[in-house]
Write a protein that holds these residues in place. Structure first.
Motif, PDB file in Angstrom:
ATOM      1  N   ARG A  39      -5.639  -8.791  -5.440  1.00  0.00           N
ATOM      2  CA  ARG A  39      -5.739  -9.401  -4.484  1.00  0.00           C
ATOM      3  C   ARG A  39      -5.349 -10.842  -4.629  1.00  0.00           C
ATOM      4  O   ARG A  39      -4.584 -11.638  -3.766  1.00  0.00           O
ATOM      5  CB  ARG A  39      -7.010  -9.339  -3.787  1.00  0.00           C
ATOM      6  CG  ARG A  39      -7.251 -10.402  -2.480  1.00  0.00           C
ATOM      7  CD  ARG A  39      -8.629 -10.096  -1.950  1.00  0.00           C
ATOM      8  NE  ARG A  39      -9.609 -10.389  -2.851  1.00  0.00           N
ATOM      9  CZ  ARG A  39     -10.236 -11.300  -3.403  1.00  0.00           C
ATOM     10  NH1 ARG A  39      -9.674 -12.578  -3.096  1.00  0.00           N
ATOM     11  NH2 ARG A  39     -11.293 -11.560  -4.254  1.00  0.00           N
ATOM     12  N   MET A  69      -0.649  -5.132   1.020  1.00  0.00           N
ATOM     13  CA  MET A  69      -2.326  -4.826   1.004  1.00  0.00           C
ATOM     14  C   MET A  69      -3.047  -6.427   1.475  1.00  0.00           C
ATOM     15  O   MET A  69      -2.698  -7.272   0.574  1.00  0.00           O
ATOM     16  CB  MET A  69      -2.472  -4.255  -0.376  1.00  0.00           C
ATOM     17  CG  MET A  69      -2.101  -2.926  -0.550  1.00  0.00           C
ATOM     18  SD  MET A  69      -2.819  -2.187  -1.895  1.00  0.00           S
ATOM     19  CE  MET A  69      -1.595  -2.671  -3.171  1.00  0.00           C
ATOM     20  N   ARG A  70      -4.041  -6.036   2.255  1.00  0.00           N
ATOM     21  CA  ARG A  70      -4.607  -7.370   2.500  1.00  0.00           C
ATOM     22  C   ARG A  70      -6.162  -7.220   1.715  1.00  0.00           C
ATOM     23  O   ARG A  70      -6.797  -8.267   1.634  1.00  0.00           O
ATOM     24  CB  ARG A  70      -5.105  -7.430   3.989  1.00  0.00           C
ATOM     25  CG  ARG A  70      -3.739  -7.324   4.745  1.00  0.00           C
ATOM     26  CD  ARG A  70      -4.065  -7.510   6.277  1.00  0.00           C
ATOM     27  NE  ARG A  70      -4.670  -8.615   6.759  1.00  0.00           N
ATOM     28  CZ  ARG A  70      -4.139  -9.627   7.115  1.00  0.00           C
ATOM     29  NH1 ARG A  70      -2.626  -9.966   6.839  1.00  0.00           N
ATOM     30  NH2 ARG A  70      -4.906 -10.825   7.337  1.00  0.00           N
ATOM     31  N   ASP A  71      -6.670  -6.090   1.573  1.00  0.00           N
ATOM     32  CA  ASP A  71      -7.794  -5.907   0.851  1.00  0.00           C
ATOM     33  C   ASP A  71      -7.819  -4.564  -0.197  1.00  0.00           C
ATOM     34  O   ASP A  71      -8.387  -3.342   0.112  1.00  0.00           O
ATOM     35  CB  ASP A  71      -8.848  -5.585   1.916  1.00  0.00           C
ATOM     36  CG  ASP A  71     -10.411  -5.436   1.182  1.00  0.00           C
ATOM     37  OD1 ASP A  71     -10.487  -5.734   0.006  1.00  0.00           O
ATOM     38  OD2 ASP A  71     -11.267  -4.758   1.790  1.00  0.00           O
ATOM     39  N   PRO A  72      -6.918  -4.781  -1.256  1.00  0.00           N
ATOM     40  CA  PRO A  72      -6.568  -3.682  -2.312  1.00  0.00           C
ATOM     41  C   PRO A  72      -7.999  -3.197  -2.716  1.00  0.00           C
ATOM     42  O   PRO A  72      -8.806  -3.836  -3.392  1.00  0.00           O
ATOM     43  CB  PRO A  72      -5.641  -4.348  -3.391  1.00  0.00           C
ATOM     44  CG  PRO A  72      -6.085  -5.758  -3.283  1.00  0.00           C
ATOM     45  CD  PRO A  72      -6.523  -6.045  -1.810  1.00  0.00           C
ATOM     46  N   TYR A 105      -4.903   1.107  -3.128  1.00  0.00           N
ATOM     47  CA  TYR A 105      -4.499   1.243  -1.672  1.00  0.00           C
ATOM     48  C   TYR A 105      -5.326   0.238  -1.048  1.00  0.00           C
ATOM     49  O   TYR A 105      -6.211  -0.372  -1.378  1.00  0.00           O
ATOM     50  CB  TYR A 105      -5.064   2.492  -1.092  1.00  0.00           C
ATOM     51  CG  TYR A 105      -4.658   3.727  -1.832  1.00  0.00           C
ATOM     52  CD1 TYR A 105      -3.265   4.354  -1.479  1.00  0.00           C
ATOM     53  CD2 TYR A 105      -5.372   4.344  -2.888  1.00  0.00           C
ATOM     54  CE1 TYR A 105      -2.836   5.588  -2.234  1.00  0.00           C
ATOM     55  CE2 TYR A 105      -5.017   5.622  -3.307  1.00  0.00           C
ATOM     56  CZ  TYR A 105      -3.733   6.130  -3.284  1.00  0.00           C
ATOM     57  OH  TYR A 105      -3.223   7.277  -3.842  1.00  0.00           O
ATOM     58  N   ASP A 106      -4.589  -0.155   0.171  1.00  0.00           N
ATOM     59  CA  ASP A 106      -5.449  -1.156   0.936  1.00  0.00           C
ATOM     60  C   ASP A 106      -6.424  -0.410   1.850  1.00  0.00           C
ATOM     61  O   ASP A 106      -6.488   0.906   2.169  1.00  0.00           O
ATOM     62  CB  ASP A 106      -4.314  -1.496   2.211  1.00  0.00           C
ATOM     63  CG  ASP A 106      -4.847  -2.653   2.952  1.00  0.00           C
ATOM     64  OD1 ASP A 106      -5.409  -3.542   2.092  1.00  0.00           O
ATOM     65  OD2 ASP A 106      -4.884  -2.752   4.205  1.00  0.00           O
ATOM     66  N   ARG A 107      -7.519  -1.307   1.855  1.00  0.00           N
ATOM     67  CA  ARG A 107      -8.889  -0.561   2.203  1.00  0.00           C
ATOM     68  C   ARG A 107      -8.824   0.215   3.463  1.00  0.00           C
ATOM     69  O   ARG A 107      -9.118   1.447   3.631  1.00  0.00           O
ATOM     70  CB  ARG A 107     -10.036  -1.641   2.308  1.00  0.00           C
ATOM     71  CG  ARG A 107     -11.396  -0.977   2.481  1.00  0.00           C
ATOM     72  CD  ARG A 107     -12.429  -2.093   2.971  1.00  0.00           C
ATOM     73  NE  ARG A 107     -12.793  -2.780   1.525  1.00  0.00           N
ATOM     74  CZ  ARG A 107     -13.635  -2.230   0.620  1.00  0.00           C
ATOM     75  NH1 ARG A 107     -14.248  -1.199   0.859  1.00  0.00           N
ATOM     76  NH2 ARG A 107     -13.873  -3.019  -0.508  1.00  0.00           N
ATOM     77  N   CYS A 166       1.052  -1.246   0.019  1.00  0.00           N
ATOM     78  CA  CYS A 166      -0.064   0.063   0.146  1.00  0.00           C
ATOM     79  C   CYS A 166       0.770   1.176  -0.015  1.00  0.00           C
ATOM     80  O   CYS A 166       1.800   1.471   0.849  1.00  0.00           O
ATOM     81  CB  CYS A 166      -0.876  -0.240   1.091  1.00  0.00           C
ATOM     82  SG  CYS A 166      -1.836   1.593   1.467  1.00  0.00           S
TER      83      CYS A 166
END
Length: 409
Positions: free
Chosen positions: A78, A31-34, A43-45, A24
């Motif tokens: 992801r 990133m876990r949840d792009p 970005y990562d959420r 991110c």
């Protein structure tokens, strides 16, 4: 796990490099949840939501204004990140889980547009139960207003089952100022809340009505809170929830509801008469307020000031000594201010209980409050209580000369 990849740096002890496009741009972590914003940047959420929540309206990378704040999941990226994690599992990299996406606003609008119906309401309830993000998506004026209309009948011919289902969704989603005014401003709606709270067909129905009362009180002013508190069955119903023995949610809702209503001075004598001071004090004595210690103690402090409140608190806690011990034990964390305020009322007219407070360790707790990072109001309460208990200090007490801490209350 030991040896796993330090995500902030992108390197582990073996020198494994996390691809830059997996990180991110804000946090520099994997990133876990792009998600992709309107400028095309990803970005990562959690990072971009935090960026926007702090008032930023531009893209962190391009600095271009965000045309809107829609976050589009980047499923392709992801999956690539997950595949990379799996490929490097032997080097200590853990696979990131597939994130659960928030409810689609279009789906919520579609369900609301269908009008009163059990399938749509049950789907809305399931969405609301899933996550805070879903409830945030659902907390629109349109959705709340539609739920209020169904939950309170309003001549729509809705069945009791439909009304109960809509009330359950409202209990999860909450009310804004406009919806609270639509509830509190209509006598028949307030009466219905009191009726369900005091004698609803199931405990769940009573809990949901209590949650709506708390939401309406929290979103309203003092006059509206007083109107809610005066309604038949409301105070008694909330007290009954606090007294539930095997339902933690019921207890929490009862405490939150009583706290919100007791912000209005007119409601405090009513709450004492309904048994609120006794019930709340017993919960505090049993262990801090069932997950709501700050609100429970804040309500107890306010009720101590109402006629008969102090005596009810003492009785609910199991007697004078037990009440003092419980309040001294509660003088820590965010609830310390309210515990100190309640203790002033409990020991104020009793030298015996003042001595009991000193024996229970009140002095050290109060000095910590005065010296620590409490609010100025909390410090003033602690200083006042220190002065009140001063005559009960043993003459050999090491803090007998602590005049520096005794400022005017």
């Amino acid at each position: 796990m030991p040896g796993s990849v330090p995500l902030a740096l992108g390197l582990d002890t073996a020198g494994l490099q996390v691809p830059w496009y997996f990180r991110c741009p804000i946090s520099l972590e994997l990133m876990r949840d792009p998600v992709t914003v309107s400028t095309g940047q990803t970005y990562d959420r959690a990072s971009i939501e935090s960026w926007v929540a702090t008032g930023n309206t531009t893209c962190p990378v391009t600095r271009a204004p965000l045309a809107d704040f829609t976050l589009i999941p980047n499923h392709t990226l992801r999956r690539l990140i997950q595949e990379w994690c799996v490929a490097h599992r032997s080097m200590g990299v853990e696979r990131i889980p597939t994130p659960k996406q928030p409810a689609d606003p279009d789906l919520v609008r579609s369900l609301v547009a269908q009008g009163p119906g059990l399938p749509a309401l049950r789907r809305l309830r399931a969405l609301a139960r899933e996550s805070d993000k879903n409830r945030l998506v659902m907390a629109t004026r349109e959705t709340r207003a539609a739920l209020v209309e169904v939950a309170f009948g309003s001549g729509s011919g809705a069945s009791e089952e439909l009304e109960a289902e809509a009330m359950a969704v409202l209990a999860l989603v909450g009310l804004g100022e406009a919806e609270a005014a639509e509830v509190v401003g209509r006598e028949e709606r307030v009466a219905r809340l009191g009726k369900v709270l005091a004698g609803g067909p199931t405990l769940e129905a009573r809990v949901n009505a209590g949650a709506v009362v708390e939401a309406a009180a929290s979103a309203s002013g003092a006059e509206a809170r007083a109107s809610l508190g005066a309604a038949e069955g409301v105070m008694e119903g909330l007290v009954a929830l606090v007294e539930e023995k095997a339902n933690a949610r019921a207890v929490r809702v009862g405490i939150r509801g009583l706290f919100a209503l007791c912000l209005a001075k007119e409601n405090r004598p009513r709450a004492v008469s309904a048994g609120a001071a006794f019930a709340l004090a017993r919960r505090v004595a049993e262990g801090g307020g069932a997950g709501e210690p700050e609100r429970a103690l804040a309500a107890v402090e306010r009720l101590c000031r109402a006629e008969g409140g102090r005596d009810a608190v003492v009785a609910g806690a199991g007697g004078g000594s037990a009440a003092v011990t419980a309040l001294v034990r509660a003088m820590s964390g965010r609830a310390a201010e309210h515990a100190a305020g309640a203790l002033v009322a409990v020991v104020g007219g009793s030298e015996v209980l003042q001595v009991e407070a000193v024996r229970a360790g009140a002095m050290s707790q109060l000095l910590l409050m005065v010296q620590g990072g409490c609010s100025e109001r909390a410090k003033r309460k602690a200083q006042h209580l220190l002065k009140l208990l001063r005559s009960a200090w043993p003459t050999t007490d090491c803090i007998a000369n602590s005049d520096d801490f005794l400022q005017p209350y």
